[in-house]
Design an enzyme around this catalytic site. Structure first.
Site, short mmCIF file in Angstrom:
data_model
loop_
_atom_site.label_atom_id
_atom_site.label_comp_id
_atom_site.label_asym_id
_atom_site.label_seq_id
_atom_site.Cartn_x
_atom_site.Cartn_y
_atom_site.Cartn_z
N ASP A 13 0.86 -1.19 0.00
CA ASP A 13 0.00 0.00 0.00
C ASP A 13 0.90 1.24 0.00
OD1 ASP A 13 -1.61 2.14 0.70
OD2 ASP A 13 -2.57 1.10 2.39
N ASN A 27 -7.45 12.35 -10.35
CA ASN A 27 -8.22 12.73 -11.54
C ASN A 27 -8.14 14.25 -11.65
OD1 ASN A 27 -10.56 14.04 -10.16
ND2 ASN A 27 -10.79 11.95 -9.35
N GLY A 35 -9.52 4.18 -5.30
CA GLY A 35 -8.17 3.64 -5.51
C GLY A 35 -7.10 4.32 -4.68
N VAL A 36 -5.96 4.55 -5.30
CA VAL A 36 -4.82 5.18 -4.62
C VAL A 36 -5.23 6.56 -4.10
CG1 VAL A 36 -2.52 6.16 -4.97
CG2 VAL A 36 -3.13 4.05 -6.13
N ASP A 37 -5.95 7.29 -4.92
CA ASP A 37 -6.38 8.64 -4.58
C ASP A 37 -7.18 8.64 -3.26
OD1 ASP A 37 -6.72 11.33 -5.02
OD2 ASP A 37 -8.22 11.12 -6.61
N THR A 126 -3.67 1.99 -14.14
CA THR A 126 -3.93 0.54 -14.30
C THR A 126 -5.09 0.03 -13.43
OG1 THR A 126 -2.35 -0.08 -12.58
CG2 THR A 126 -1.50 0.09 -14.85
N VAL A 128 -8.87 1.94 -11.98
CA VAL A 128 -10.14 2.46 -12.49
C VAL A 128 -10.02 2.88 -13.96
CG1 VAL A 128 -11.83 4.34 -12.23
CG2 VAL A 128 -10.86 3.27 -10.20
N TYR A 129 -8.87 3.39 -14.37
CA TYR A 129 -8.70 3.90 -15.73
C TYR A 129 -8.39 2.79 -16.76
CZ TYR A 129 -9.12 8.83 -14.35
OH TYR A 129 -9.59 10.05 -13.90
N1 AR6 Z 1 -1.26 1.47 -2.94
C1 AR6 Z 1 -0.68 1.08 -4.10
N2 AR6 Z 1 -1.37 0.77 -5.21
C2 AR6 Z 1 -2.72 0.86 -5.15
C3 AR6 Z 1 -3.42 1.26 -3.98
C4 AR6 Z 1 -2.63 1.57 -2.83
N3 AR6 Z 1 -3.18 1.94 -1.68
N4 AR6 Z 1 -4.76 1.25 -4.25
C5 AR6 Z 1 -4.90 0.87 -5.53
N5 AR6 Z 1 -3.67 0.61 -6.07
P1 AR6 Z 1 -6.28 3.55 -9.38
P2 AR6 Z 1 -6.11 4.95 -11.97
C6 AR6 Z 1 -3.31 0.21 -7.46
O1 AR6 Z 1 -7.65 3.07 -9.68
O2 AR6 Z 1 -6.30 3.69 -12.71
C7 AR6 Z 1 -9.42 7.26 -8.73
O3 AR6 Z 1 -10.77 7.25 -8.41
C8 AR6 Z 1 -4.42 -0.35 -8.30
O4 AR6 Z 1 -4.55 -1.75 -8.07
O5 AR6 Z 1 -6.00 4.05 -8.02
O6 AR6 Z 1 -5.00 5.89 -12.40
C9 AR6 Z 1 -8.93 8.64 -9.13
O7 AR6 Z 1 -9.60 9.68 -8.45
C10 AR6 Z 1 -3.91 -0.05 -9.71
O8 AR6 Z 1 -2.97 -1.03 -10.14
O9 AR6 Z 1 -5.83 4.75 -10.39
C11 AR6 Z 1 -9.24 8.67 -10.60
O10 AR6 Z 1 -10.59 9.03 -10.83
C12 AR6 Z 1 -3.16 1.25 -9.55
O11 AR6 Z 1 -2.92 1.39 -8.15
C13 AR6 Z 1 -9.01 7.25 -11.04
O12 AR6 Z 1 -9.21 6.45 -9.87
C14 AR6 Z 1 -3.93 2.48 -10.02
O13 AR6 Z 1 -5.30 2.34 -9.74
C15 AR6 Z 1 -7.60 7.02 -11.51
O14 AR6 Z 1 -7.48 5.71 -12.01
#
Ligand code: AR6
Length: 176
Positions: A13, A27, A35-37, A126, A128-129
């Site tokens: 994490d 975003n 997600g990460v955000d 990788t 939500v997007y």
């Molecule tokens: N630590 C490390 N990696 C993570 C974590 C974490 N805590 N949580 C998720 N991942 P994403 P995106 C991985 O969806 O695709 C948000 O709503 C996850 O498994 O966080 O760029 C934003 O506000 C994946 O491999 O980001 C935007 O609207 C990677 O991090 C949108 O999502 C990215 O997943 C951005 O989508």
């Protein structure tokens, strides 16, 4: 030529990492999401959102464009800065690779300007997007490899799940 940063991979994490800068897969609203955000804002606390709102009220009235990066405080995270970047949404019909590469390049540029030595990245786009993990890993590794990032000495990819880790391992092995 500037020295290139070392690349390291860890499982886990990103909000649990200690680094000078932690990159957020945000975003363009900069006002949070899943997600990460979501995890970064939850664990980092309200100070981060406060600065994001200030950025929206000043430089980024229309939001942060895809492929760009901007820094705020890291709040309660074990870091000095969060660098917010907006990845492209995966498209089957349009090649948006350059925008994804730009996220890594611009985040590193901001980190270098701030004097960060260690930077933690998630696998941008990788989740939500919808970007395929193998291609996302290839672009991430190649872009960081090609970036002159001094004083950044370590780029750490913090990867959720087995698939992400093994795709980054493969990309690193291929690209050296
Ligand atoms: N630590 C490390 N990696 C993570 C974590 C974490 N805590 N949580 C998720 N991942 P994403 P995106 C991985 O969806 O695709 C948000 O709503 C996850 O498994 O966080 O760029 C934003 O506000 C994946 O491999 O980001 C935007 O609207 C990677 O991090 C949108 O999502 C990215 O997943 C951005 O989508």
């Amino acid at each position: 030529m500037d020295q290139q940063p070392a690349i390291t991979l860890v499982h886990g994490d990103i909000t649990q990492q200690h680094a000078d800068a932690i990159v957020n897969a945000a975003n363009s609203s900069l006002l949070g999401g899943g997600g990460v955000d979501g995890a970064i804002h939850r664990r980092g606390g309200p100070e981060i959102l406060q600065e994001c709102r200030a950025l929206r009220a000043s430089h980024y009235g229309k939001g942060l464009p895809t492929g760009q990066a901007v820094a705020t405080t890291a709040g309660r995270l074990d870091a000095q800065y969060v660098i917010h970047t907006v990845g492209p949404v995966w498209s089957r019909t349009e090649d948006r690779s350059e925008q994804l590469a730009s996220c890594y390049r611009q985040s590193l540029r901001v980190a270098a300007e701030l004097g960060a030595r260690t930077v933690a990245f998630p696998a941008i786009s990788t989740g939500v997007y919808g970007w395929p993990m193998d291609d996302g890993a290839r672009i991430a590794v190649r872009t960081v490899r090609e970036a002159a990032a001094a004083p950044v000495a370590e780029v750490r990819f913090v990867l959720f799940g087995e698939d992400a880790y093994s795709e980054f391992e493969r990309a690193l092995a291929k690209q050296g």
